[in-house]
Design an enzyme around this catalytic site. Structure first.
Site, PDB file in Angstrom:
ATOM      1  N   ALA A 116       0.855  -1.191   0.000  1.00  0.00           N
ATOM      2  CA  ALA A 116       0.000   0.000   0.000  1.00  0.00           C
ATOM      3  C   ALA A 116       0.890   1.240   0.000  1.00  0.00           C
ATOM      4  O   ALA A 116       2.102   1.136   0.190  1.00  0.00           O
ATOM      5  CB  ALA A 116      -0.890   0.022   1.237  1.00  0.00           C
ATOM      6  N   LYS A 117       0.320   2.377  -0.229  1.00  0.00           N
ATOM      7  CA  LYS A 117       1.059   3.630  -0.091  1.00  0.00           C
ATOM      8  C   LYS A 117       0.077   4.749   0.167  1.00  0.00           C
ATOM      9  O   LYS A 117      -1.063   4.694  -0.305  1.00  0.00           O
ATOM     10  CB  LYS A 117       1.810   3.939  -1.385  1.00  0.00           C
ATOM     11  CG  LYS A 117       2.946   4.899  -1.206  1.00  0.00           C
ATOM     12  CD  LYS A 117       4.121   4.184  -0.593  1.00  0.00           C
ATOM     13  CE  LYS A 117       5.387   4.974  -0.636  1.00  0.00           C
ATOM     14  NZ  LYS A 117       6.540   4.080  -0.408  1.00  0.00           N
TER      15      LYS A 117
END
Ligand code: GLU
Length: 434
Positions: free
Chosen positions: A113-114
């Site tokens: 994720a980011k």
């Protein structure tokens, strides 16, 4: 630069496109079936939020924030939170997928994720940054969780933001939940060795690669682009191991010293000058482009995406590139570098030291136990070396670049896990164990 200005044209190539092209090449090698291909190429979830923040001058500014969860096939999603004026949804989407491949290539049980907020943290006060981090955490309250999605520092964020995030999340839950975020100050449950972890991993990857290409690390010349957490630690640790750091740079420009930059001095200078090397006199002033084209053994791009593109790839003279940043080389530049015989240790392998020690931090938080620095270093170095050797042997076996080999290792692992989880694979005695 103000957050109101459009994203600067530092990205002349779309990082998402670069990521997808590399994904595609590896998927073809693996002969990935269409179903798995379409699952792995898309992100699970993309969240966009507007964050109205009271500024110190009494005005209210609205910031746009993102969190992209690319995958949770290997486990809860993991990835940093970026505060930067160039943040946009495409960039965050590419960075989220890179986290999936990064965690898979070093074999830690996380998806990718980011997060990001389009803002200029250099022009904001500490209390404005605190309000922004808390507002972002409130907006992502249902997304985050120690078993769901675990943020960490990235460009423009560090232990302070992680402390506020942990506190805000814990307040909402009514109990201290330190495993919801990594990269915290040590007193709040952060891990020893996390601050230097990415730079240390870059150092381990550099030494491993130098040995393979038969360059003696002692007195090997190194140029480092970017002097934030990753670049400065990598430079410092490589210098400690005998390499000669001949050039460093940040947004103020590059600094070249053929006798070697005193990295310790440069770090002190930066810390005493609001995080900038502006007017640093430990080297001759050069431009960023000049730094990238220096005739050195090792080039470490440790700033933002697309430092090396088709425009300047032909000028690169380094023997080895070790990607401290995420996505510093565009897809078009890959083949130019390959033709020139330049070896590139790709981001998803080279800069994985940070997420490895983030994993250790999360494990320690869940155990309620603290590891020693020695244990953190020993285990993270060993994971880095093992991952490097694995990728190197895939690249030799198929006569492909380290980048394609790293994507193959990562995608193969995520694809096989997906197949087990959805029931289309059943256990075979001779199946690979990881
Ligand atoms: N932001 C770092 C990266 O890109 C660290 C991520 C983490 O520790 O979760 O790898």
């Amino acid at each position: 630069m103000s957050y109101k200005e459009p994203a600067p044209i530092m990205h002349d190539k779309d990082p998402l496109e670069s990521m997808m092209k590399r994904f595609h090449i590896a998927a073809e090698y693996l002969n990935l079936d269409e179903e798995v291909y379409s699952v792995l190429k898309s992100s699970n979830k993309k969240i966009i939020v507007s964050l109205p923040i009271s500024m110190d001058d009494g005005s209210v500014k609205v910031f746009e924030g993102y969190r992209v969860i690319h995958s949770n096939i290997l486990g809860p999603s993991k990835g940093g939170l970026r505060f930067d004026p160039g943040v946009n949804l495409n960039e965050v989407t590419a960075l989220a997928a890179w986290m999936t491949w990064k965690c898979a290539v070093v074999d830690i049980p996380y998806g990718g994720a980011k997060g990001g907020v389009c803002c200029d943290p250099r022009s904001m006060s500490k209390s404005e940054l605190e309000r922004l981090t808390r507002a972002y955490t409130q907006a992502m309250h249902d997304v985050f969780g120690p078993d769901k999605d675990i943020p960490a520092p990235d460009v423009g964020t560090g232990p302070d933001q992680m402390a506020w995030l942990m506190d805000e999340y814990s307040r909402a839950r009514g109990t201290t939940v330190n495993a919801v975020v990594t990269g915290k100050p040590i007193i709040l449950g952060g891990s020893v060795g996390r601050i230097e972890a990415t730079g240390r991993g870059v150092m381990v990857a550099t030494l491993s690669a130098l040995t393979k290409i038969k360059i003696n690390p002692f007195n090997a010349t190194v140029a480092v682009q970017g002097f934030g957490n990753v670049g400065s630690w990598a430079a410092n640790l490589l210098k400690e191991r005998g390499c000669k750091i001949v050039a460093i740079s940040d947004i103020s420009g590059g600094y070249y010293n053929e006798k070697g930059i005193d990295v310790g001095n440069a770090i002190t200078y930066r810390n005493e000058h609001k995080g900038s090397l502006e007017k640093f006199d430990g080297g001759k002033k050069i431009s960023n482009e000049e730094l990238l084209s220096l005739d050195v053994d090792v080039l470490i791009p440790a700033a933002l995406e697309n430092a090396i593109t088709e425009k300047n790839a032909n000028q690169i003279k380094a023997r080895l590139i070790v990607e401290g940043a995420n996505g510093p080389t565009s897809h078009e530049a890959d083949s130019i570098l390959e033709k020139k015989g330049i070896v590139a240790v790709p981001d998803i392998l080279a800069n994985a030291g940070g997420v490895i020690v983030s994993y250790f931090e999360w494990v320690q938080n869940r155990l309620g136990f603290k590891w020693t620095k020695n244990r953190v270093y020993r285990r993270s170095d060993s994971i880095m070396k093992q991952a490097f050797n694995n990728v190197f042997s895939i690249s030799k076996k198929y006569k492909i670049s380290l980048r394609t080999a790293a994507y193959i290792a990562a995608i193969d692992k995520v694809a096989r896990t997906y197949k087990y989880r959805d029931g289309s694979f059943t256990f075979q005695k001779n199946d690979k164990n990881s």
